[in-house]
Every structure is written in C-alpha cells, then in structure tokens.
Design a protein around this motif. Structure first.
Motif, PDB file in Angstrom:
ATOM      1  N   ALA A 209      -8.170  -4.470   1.978  1.00 41.46           N
ATOM      2  CA  ALA A 209      -7.951  -3.943   3.321  1.00 41.46           C
ATOM      3  C   ALA A 209      -8.985  -4.481   4.304  1.00 41.46           C
ATOM      4  CB  ALA A 209      -8.003  -2.413   3.290  1.00 41.46           C
ATOM      5  N   TRP A 246       0.678  -5.497  -0.666  1.00 41.08           N
ATOM      6  CA  TRP A 246       0.103  -4.167  -0.435  1.00 41.08           C
ATOM      7  C   TRP A 246      -0.574  -4.082   0.928  1.00 41.08           C
ATOM      8  CZ3 TRP A 246      -4.933  -2.510   0.340  1.00 41.08           C
ATOM      9  CH2 TRP A 246      -5.134  -1.127   0.291  1.00 41.08           C
ATOM     10  N   ALA A 247      -1.308  -5.124   1.301  1.00 45.12           N
ATOM     11  CA  ALA A 247      -2.003  -5.111   2.592  1.00 45.12           C
ATOM     12  C   ALA A 247      -1.033  -5.014   3.758  1.00 45.12           C
ATOM     13  CB  ALA A 247      -2.874  -6.357   2.731  1.00 45.12           C
ATOM     14  N   ARG A 250       0.213  -1.014   4.400  1.00 44.15           N
ATOM     15  CA  ARG A 250      -0.726   0.104   4.516  1.00 44.15           C
ATOM     16  C   ARG A 250      -0.273   1.169   5.511  1.00 44.15           C
ATOM     17  NH1 ARG A 250      -5.693  -3.010   6.200  1.00 44.15           N
ATOM     18  NH2 ARG A 250      -6.578  -0.941   6.564  1.00 44.15           N
ATOM     19  N   LEU A 253       1.406   4.137   3.851  1.00 45.34           N
ATOM     20  CA  LEU A 253       0.627   5.125   3.125  1.00 45.34           C
ATOM     21  C   LEU A 253       0.559   6.426   3.922  1.00 45.34           C
ATOM     22  CD1 LEU A 253      -2.313   2.803   2.042  1.00 45.34           C
ATOM     23  CD2 LEU A 253      -0.652   3.851   0.490  1.00 45.34           C
ATOM     24  N   TRP A 259      -6.752   3.942   3.149  1.00 45.19           N
ATOM     25  CA  TRP A 259      -6.423   2.620   3.679  1.00 45.19           C
ATOM     26  C   TRP A 259      -5.302   2.669   4.719  1.00 45.19           C
ATOM     27  CZ3 TRP A 259      -5.989   3.323  -1.860  1.00 45.19           C
ATOM     28  CH2 TRP A 259      -7.188   3.065  -2.530  1.00 45.19           C
ATOM     29  N   HIS A 260      -4.914   3.858   5.150  1.00 45.20           N
ATOM     30  CA  HIS A 260      -3.769   4.008   6.044  1.00 45.20           C
ATOM     31  C   HIS A 260      -4.000   3.311   7.383  1.00 45.20           C
ATOM     32  CE1 HIS A 260      -0.462   5.882   8.242  1.00 45.20           C
ATOM     33  NE2 HIS A 260      -1.337   6.231   9.178  1.00 45.20           N
ATOM     34  N   TYR A 306       0.142   4.996  -4.354  1.00 43.59           N
ATOM     35  CA  TYR A 306      -0.676   4.425  -3.297  1.00 43.59           C
ATOM     36  C   TYR A 306      -0.936   2.936  -3.499  1.00 43.59           C
ATOM     37  CZ  TYR A 306      -1.579   9.273  -2.143  1.00 43.59           C
ATOM     38  OH  TYR A 306      -1.427  10.588  -1.787  1.00 43.59           O
ATOM     39  N   THR A 315       8.566  -2.112   4.854  1.00 46.14           N
ATOM     40  CA  THR A 315       7.378  -2.325   5.683  1.00 46.14           C
ATOM     41  C   THR A 315       7.711  -2.833   7.080  1.00 46.14           C
ATOM     42  OG1 THR A 315       7.090  -4.627   4.979  1.00 46.14           O
ATOM     43  CG2 THR A 315       6.071  -2.921   3.616  1.00 46.14           C
TER      44      THR A 315
END
Length: 385
Positions: A209, A246-247, A250, A253, A259-260, A306, A315
């Motif tokens: 992140a 994943w990045a 965020r 989340l 990391w939201h 998560y 996303t």
C-alpha cells in the motif's frame, strides 16, 4: 521438472541484474526501497509502471530478478518503479523485527488506517547506478517457490465483499513431499519447503500500500521530470501479481480496515502476470507449498477476506491477466477462478492466455511473451483515464 520448464527457468536467470537509474526509500526498513528504470530521451513524459516482483512472499527472493524486465519496459518507453517490500522470515524468525511479532499476532484485523501505518515517511535519495544486487536482497537469488498442488479450484465462486465467508478447504491431495526442493528458484538456491515463511502480516501489505501511495511523491522528490506520475499502471508477477491486484482494490476494503482508500486509486489499470489472483483457489491447489496459509498465518479465516483480490471485486479498475498455458508454478486455474469471480461481479478481466508458455517467459525479456506483456501495459497506459 519438465525440460521446457527447466529451459525457461535457465533463460530467465541467464540475465544479469540491471542497475537502476535511481533509487529511493519509502520507509526506514532496508526492504522499503524502490528502484527506478527510466526510458532514454523520451519525447514526452513517460507513463509510470509500478512493478512488484514474485517469490511467494518469501524472504530470499527479492526484486533483482525482475530488473531485466524493468529495463526492457524502459527501453519500450515506459518508466518503471520496481518495488521491494517486506517478506517472510525464516522458520526461526531470523528476518523478523520487533514490529512483526507485535503487529502480526493478536489485536484486531481492522485498526484505523491512521493508527496502523507502520512505514515511516520516505527519505528520497537518488542513487545513480548502484551495483547489481543492491542492498535489499540477494541479487540473482530471487524468484518464486514452486506451486506444489494440482487439480481444479472452484472457478464458479461468486465474488464476495470484504465480509466474505470462511475460506474453503485446506488444500488438495497432491502436495509435494515435505522437504522437496521448489522448482521456481535460481540454480543453486536450495530453498526447501518450510525453511522460509511466506509473507509477514501485516507488514507485507503495509508496504504494498505504501509503495503505491508514495511513488508519485518520490518521483517529484527525485526530480524525475521525464516521468508522468499521473499515468500509473500497476503490474506484477506471481505473488507480485497478487500485490498489484490487491493494491487496486483497497477502496473495496471496509472503511475501518488499515489499508482502506475512500475512492478507487487513480490508475490506468493493472496487468497481473501469472498472478496468485484468487487466494482460495491457490489454497486448494496448494500453490507454492501452501504459501497463502503462511502469508495469512494463524488467523487465516479472519484475514482472507481482506487479502484476497477475488473477494474484493468489482474494483472498477481496468484489469488484464496474462497467463502461460503450461504454467506449473501458479497454474492457470488460479487466474481462471479470479476471472470467473470478476464475471459474476460484473467486471470480467481481460485474460491473455499464451499457449505453450510456463511461468517464467512472461518476465524474460528474451521471449515473445514478455513483449506481449509490454504491449498490454502500454495499451493501458495510453488509454484515456
């Protein structure tokens, strides 16, 4: 190992590491560093690729094996930020620091974002042309631990939100015998199953992140005027493909997660190469000798929603998966499962399947597969925001 796979591995690790044009720290830990590979004399500011290496999140495998691909992308007119991040300790914990034991055990899984940031503010220091191998790892001894399982994951799993159900089963029946050397490592790196743990919770995710959040500022602080930090594509190989996916997710989340992000990150897109894209599918296949279980540790059920990109869809960020059809390290079923989850969520990714190609040619600049990867990254970088 299959002869073709052995030849692919030998080709990749036949390349010497390429020294970056500049490096900068994004935190105080030795692994919190980014290497910049820059195009020569660009006619206009170049799009920026934030690139994450693979290695099953294990400590011996660092960013340097991906530097030839970074240089290849720079030759194609793309600026590249090749990121290092904290990875797993050895079985005895020798790579861990005090923050690992404090943050990775007990406590809540969703502390406030402000209180949870462990990386310090970056101190950007230009280091022009450091010696190959660098200070953050082991040079060429950087790659990825072998996927030990086979079989089919459930590719029809519906995309869940961050409060997804408990993970399915604990692995398939085809695991490698304990102590069998992983195939996916440079010659001479006698990595054995269980000797090095995969990842550090939460530090590995903190660093992923932090890299994405801080790279634009590092570009400014280093005075890299030929880099357009407003046009960013995330890319990564294997475990690094997981990092990139994943990045980009965020904002999906829960608001209380450390990391939201309140909104989607300003990205042109993600190109994930043979990614560990669906952690549940990877667990079922026992990819990289149960690396996902090691990454998430003894609170796996709580952490999985998560950490799993497939559980954070959709996303809204354009996403491309590039997958070798004969990959035995991260089998195509993992990407297929992510793609199926994306279709259910209303965001099917673009999937580029390259027949008769395994795990390594995607990042080997001597191959046609790597040129396909460069084309996919450039296509996203050039599209309208």
């Amino acid at each position: 190992m299959p002869l073709d796979a052995a030849a692919e591995e030998a080709s990749l690790f036949g390349h010497a590491p390429v020294a970056p044009d500049a490096s900068a720290a994004y935190g105080e830990h030795p692994d919190q560093v980014v290497d910049f590979h820059l195009p020569r004399d660009p006619a206009a500011p170049a799009p920026l690729v934030v690139l994450f290496h693979g290695g099953a999140w294990r400590a011996p495998y660092d960013r340097h094996h991906l530097s030839p691909l970074a240089a290849h992308l720079a030759h194609r007119g793309l600026a590249v930020a090749l990121a290092e991040y904290r990875r797993g300790a050895g079985a005895g914990g020798e790579a861990a620091d005090a923050s690992t034991s404090a943050a990775g055990r007990g406590g809540t899984e969703t502390p406030s974002a402000g209180a949870a940031e462990t990386a310090q503010e970056p101190q950007a220091t230009a280091r022009r042309g450091p010696a190959p191998g660098g200070e953050a790892g082991v040079g060429r001894d950087a790659a990825h631990a072998r996927g030990a399982g086979r079989g089919d994951a459930d590719a029809s799993r519906a995309a869940q939100g961050p409060q997804a159900a408990e993970p399915r089963g604990g692995g398939g029946p085809h695991a490698s015998p304990a102590g069998e050397p992983h195939r996916e490592h440079p010659p001479g790196a006698q990595h054995l199953a269980g000797r090095h743990l995969a990842g550090r919770w939460p530090e590995t995710f903190d660093d992923i992140a932090a890299v994405v959040d801080r790279v634009p500022r590092l570009v400014r602080e280093l005075g890299l005027g030929g880099v357009d930090a407003g046009r960013i594509v995330l890319a990564g190989h294997s475990a690094g493909g997981h990092a990139a996916l994943w990045a980009a997710a965020r904002h999906r989340l829960p608001p209380g997660a450390r990391w939201h992000l309140p909104a989607p990150p300003p990205l042109r897109g993600v190109v994930a190469l043979a990614p560990i894209a669906d952690l549940t599918a990877a667990r079922a296949l026992r990819v990289c000798s149960d690396a996902v279980d090691e990454l998430l540790g003894d609170r796996l059920a709580a952490r999985l929603p998560y950490a799993d990109p497939a559980a954070l869809l959709p996303t809204g960020v354009p996403t491309v998966l590039v997958q070798g059809g004969t990959d035995v390290d991260v089998p195509p079923q993992v990407a297929d499962s992510f793609a199926a989850a994306g279709a259910v969520a209303g965001q099917p990714p673009r999937v580029v399947r390259i027949a008769a190609v395994g795990h390594f040619p995607l990042i080997d600049p001597a191959t046609a597969a790597a040129r396909t990867v460069a084309d996919e990254i450039a296509r996203l970088a050039e599209q309208d925001a």
